[in-house]
Write a protein that holds these residues in place. Structure first.
Motif: not given
Length: 109
Positions: A30, A12, A36-37, A27, A33, A16-17, A25
């Motif tokens: 899903r 990763e 966040e994205r 979090n 995440r 990115d989460a 992260t």
């Protein structure tokens, strides 16, 4: 980020989460995440607008960078965003340019 952290973090990208708790992260869900994205894409688009480009999420695994004229390129992660933006636009794209920052601050009122 140092290269050792990049190796220890897995495949990763640090922007990115990841699904693993505590990796880039807090979090673990899903939906969090993905949220966040989406916020990262929104922030990138605020800067990219100054260069006549936009970014969109593609299946939660990569991004599509597009120009106003319709040129586009897949971007694996945000670490590859600015080199791709310069390639598509044919000019330097500095997100820390004082004029870009001033324009963004003016837009925020």
């Amino acid at each position: 980020m140092c290269s050792l952290c990049g190796v220890l973090g897995g495949n990763e990208h640090w922007t990115d989460a990841a699904a693993r708790p505590g990796v880039f992260t807090r979090n673990v869900e899903r939906i969090d995440r993905r949220r966040e994205r989406a916020r990262r894409v929104c922030a990138a688009n605020r800067v990219l607008a100054a260069f006549g480009m936009s970014l969109s999420d593609w299946q939660g695994s990569s991004f599509v960078l597009s120009t106003r004229t319709g040129k586009s390129e897949m971007v694996e992660d945000l670490g590859h965003l600015w080199p791709a933006a310069e390639k598509l636009s044919g000019r330097a794209c500095d997100p820390l340019d004082p004029d870009v920052i001033a324009r963004m601050e003016a837009d925020n009122g």
